[in-house]
Scaffold this active site. Structure first.
Site, PDB file in Angstrom:
ATOM      1  N   SER A   1     -22.926   5.837  28.752  1.00 43.30           N
ATOM      2  CA  SER A   1     -21.844   4.891  29.060  1.00 43.30           C
ATOM      3  C   SER A   1     -22.456   3.716  29.796  1.00 43.30           C
ATOM      4  O   SER A   1     -23.530   3.853  30.408  1.00 43.30           O
ATOM      5  CB  SER A   1     -20.807   5.568  29.963  1.00 43.30           C
ATOM      6  OG  SER A   1     -19.923   4.612  30.519  1.00 43.30           O
TER       7      SER A   1
ATOM      8  N   LYS B   1     -23.525  10.051  34.111  1.00 44.74           N
ATOM      9  CA  LYS B   1     -23.919   9.130  33.037  1.00 44.74           C
ATOM     10  C   LYS B   1     -25.269   8.477  33.350  1.00 44.74           C
ATOM     11  O   LYS B   1     -26.056   8.210  32.438  1.00 44.74           O
ATOM     12  CB  LYS B   1     -22.822   8.088  32.791  1.00 44.74           C
ATOM     13  CG  LYS B   1     -21.542   8.687  32.173  1.00 44.74           C
ATOM     14  CD  LYS B   1     -21.807   9.333  30.811  1.00 44.74           C
ATOM     15  CE  LYS B   1     -20.526   9.768  30.117  1.00 44.74           C
ATOM     16  NZ  LYS B   1     -20.772  10.352  28.789  1.00 44.74           N
TER      17      LYS B   1
ATOM     18  N   TYR C   1     -18.584  10.710  37.328  1.00 44.06           N
ATOM     19  CA  TYR C   1     -18.848  10.074  36.034  1.00 44.06           C
ATOM     20  C   TYR C   1     -20.068   9.161  36.144  1.00 44.06           C
ATOM     21  O   TYR C   1     -20.977   9.216  35.309  1.00 44.06           O
ATOM     22  CB  TYR C   1     -17.607   9.290  35.567  1.00 44.06           C
ATOM     23  CG  TYR C   1     -17.640   8.886  34.108  1.00 44.06           C
ATOM     24  CD1 TYR C   1     -17.359   9.817  33.105  1.00 44.06           C
ATOM     25  CD2 TYR C   1     -17.942   7.580  33.725  1.00 44.06           C
ATOM     26  CE1 TYR C   1     -17.377   9.453  31.761  1.00 44.06           C
ATOM     27  CE2 TYR C   1     -17.957   7.202  32.385  1.00 44.06           C
ATOM     28  CZ  TYR C   1     -17.678   8.139  31.407  1.00 44.06           C
ATOM     29  OH  TYR C   1     -17.696   7.779  30.072  1.00 44.06           O
TER      30      TYR C   1
HETATM   31  N1  LIG Z   1     -13.735   5.644  25.667  1.00 41.67           N
HETATM   32  C1  LIG Z   1     -14.523   4.922  26.432  1.00 41.67           C
HETATM   33  O1  LIG Z   1     -14.120   3.868  26.941  1.00 41.67           O
HETATM   34  C2  LIG Z   1     -15.947   5.350  26.690  1.00 41.67           C
HETATM   35  C3  LIG Z   1     -16.807   4.413  27.294  1.00 41.67           C
HETATM   36  C4  LIG Z   1     -18.122   4.781  27.536  1.00 41.67           C
HETATM   37  C5  LIG Z   1     -18.566   6.025  27.167  1.00 41.67           C
HETATM   38  N2  LIG Z   1     -17.715   6.920  26.596  1.00 41.67           N
HETATM   39  C6  LIG Z   1     -18.237   8.227  26.230  1.00 41.67           C
HETATM   40  O2  LIG Z   1     -18.049   8.420  24.843  1.00 41.67           O
HETATM   41  C7  LIG Z   1     -18.030   9.812  24.552  1.00 41.67           C
HETATM   42  C8  LIG Z   1     -16.847  10.107  23.690  1.00 41.67           C
HETATM   43  O3  LIG Z   1     -15.675   9.914  24.457  1.00 41.67           O
HETATM   44  P1  LIG Z   1     -14.295   9.353  23.860  1.00 41.67           P
HETATM   45  O4  LIG Z   1     -14.062   8.044  24.440  1.00 41.67           O
HETATM   46  O5  LIG Z   1     -14.279   9.529  22.394  1.00 41.67           O
HETATM   47  O6  LIG Z   1     -13.309  10.328  24.621  1.00 41.67           O
HETATM   48  P2  LIG Z   1     -12.393  11.486  24.057  1.00 41.67           P
HETATM   49  O7  LIG Z   1     -11.836  12.151  25.269  1.00 41.67           O
HETATM   50  O8  LIG Z   1     -11.483  10.949  23.026  1.00 41.67           O
HETATM   51  O9  LIG Z   1     -13.439  12.408  23.328  1.00 41.67           O
HETATM   52  C9  LIG Z   1     -14.313  13.266  24.004  1.00 41.67           C
HETATM   53  C10 LIG Z   1     -14.535  14.460  23.114  1.00 41.67           C
HETATM   54  O10 LIG Z   1     -15.436  15.352  23.769  1.00 41.67           O
HETATM   55  C11 LIG Z   1     -14.974  16.659  23.525  1.00 41.67           C
HETATM   56  N3  LIG Z   1     -15.468  17.579  24.551  1.00 41.67           N
HETATM   57  C12 LIG Z   1     -15.235  17.559  25.884  1.00 41.67           C
HETATM   58  N4  LIG Z   1     -15.821  18.618  26.470  1.00 41.67           N
HETATM   59  C13 LIG Z   1     -16.457  19.318  25.487  1.00 41.67           C
HETATM   60  C14 LIG Z   1     -17.225  20.504  25.453  1.00 41.67           C
HETATM   61  N5  LIG Z   1     -17.493  21.199  26.568  1.00 41.67           N
HETATM   62  N6  LIG Z   1     -17.700  20.922  24.264  1.00 41.67           N
HETATM   63  C15 LIG Z   1     -17.443  20.237  23.133  1.00 41.67           C
HETATM   64  N7  LIG Z   1     -16.709  19.115  23.092  1.00 41.67           N
HETATM   65  C16 LIG Z   1     -16.220  18.671  24.256  1.00 41.67           C
HETATM   66  C17 LIG Z   1     -13.469  16.551  23.558  1.00 41.67           C
HETATM   67  O11 LIG Z   1     -12.894  17.647  22.889  1.00 41.67           O
HETATM   68  C18 LIG Z   1     -13.251  15.244  22.824  1.00 41.67           C
HETATM   69  O12 LIG Z   1     -13.162  15.448  21.432  1.00 41.67           O
HETATM   70  C19 LIG Z   1     -18.031  10.520  25.922  1.00 41.67           C
HETATM   71  O13 LIG Z   1     -19.337  10.944  26.237  1.00 41.67           O
HETATM   72  C20 LIG Z   1     -17.581   9.421  26.874  1.00 41.67           C
HETATM   73  O14 LIG Z   1     -17.996   9.654  28.198  1.00 41.67           O
HETATM   74  C21 LIG Z   1     -16.418   6.607  26.335  1.00 41.67           C
END
Ligand SMILES: NC(=O)c1ccc[n+]([C@@H]2O[C@H](COP(=O)([O-])OP(=O)(O)OC[C@H]3O[C@@H](n4cnc5c(N)ncnc54)[C@H](O)[C@@H]3O)[C@@H](O)[C@H]2O)c1
Length: 207
Positions: free
Chosen positions: A82, A99, A95
């Protein structure tokens, strides 16, 4: 295949099963992540949970696929961290810390195994419209620079992989923020304190 990525035996099973069915893994995308709002008061159990998912899942993935990749002399790891891993996460110490750890691991893997044919990319977006940021576009810190659509992010990832770029930054501003942080840490901290004063109670992450 449903897998708890915080459980190493399940990650091992996922990899073994994919290899049995489809052959060697060329690219492993380690993307799962969670948000936990709060500071040092967050309970140890929650720190452990977010550490296991946001950091150890990448360790388990690398441990499972690296031996085969090293043997073949090629392989690609795409780890989702992130922008919080390069800058910080207002309102969430767990977080920000996990990260940063994910970025550090990706750097280490690239440095250590880059000359053995292992490619590594670390994906560091700001806000993307997913379940994680639902409801934070208006007023939450995740929305200050706007919200990217997942399809647009996916395009950046595909392009970054095609170019075999280590740092994939879908939001161009993040590079500027990194430069400002590196160029004048004290000034960067002052600016981040202002952001914290405005958004500290609204992390943009689910609690
Ligand atoms: N959405 C944002 O703004 C953003 C920004 C920067 C980074 N991220 C990162 O992107 C990645 C995806 O996040 P997203 O935004 O799609 O969020 P999201 O919550 O929609 O998806 C996260 C996914 O991770 C899965 N997950 C969580 N714990 C798990 C586990 N123990 N085993 C298997 N699966 C698991 C959840 O079931 C979900 O499908 C994450 O690492 C998040 O930190 C997101």
């Amino acid at each position: 295949m449903g897998t708890d990525v915080a459980d190493e035996s399940q990650v091992q099973e996922l990899v073994a099963s994919a290899e049995r069915e489809y052959g060697a893994i060329d690219l492993f995308c380690s993307n799962a992540g969670i948000g936990v709002g709060g500071g040092v008061e967050v309970l140890d159990a929650e720190w452990t949970r977010i550490w296991e998912i946001n950091l150890m899942a990448h360790v388990y993935a690398a441990r499972a696929v690296l031996p085969g990749m090293l043997e073949r002399g090629e392989g690609y790891l795409l780890n989702t961290a992130s922008a919080a891993g390069l800058l910080t996460q207002i309102g969430s110490a767990p977080y920000a810390v996990t990260k940063h750890a994910a970025v550090a691991l990706a750097e280490w893997l690239s440095i250590t195994h880059g000359d053995q044919g292992i490619k590594v990319s670390v994906l560091c977006p700001q806000a993307v419209r997913t379940a994680m940021t639902a409801g934070s576009e208006n007023g939450g810190v995740a929305g200050v620079d706007g919200m990217m659509e997942p399809e647009e992010l996916a395009e950046c990832v595909v392009q970054g992989l095609a170019e075999e770029r280590f740092l994939i930054l879908p939001h161009a501003t993040v590079e500027q923020y990194m430069q400002r942080k590196a160029g004048d840490y004290e000034r960067w901290l002052k600016g981040m304190r202002r952001l914290n004063a405005n958004f500290g109670s609204s992390t943009g992450l689910p609690r």
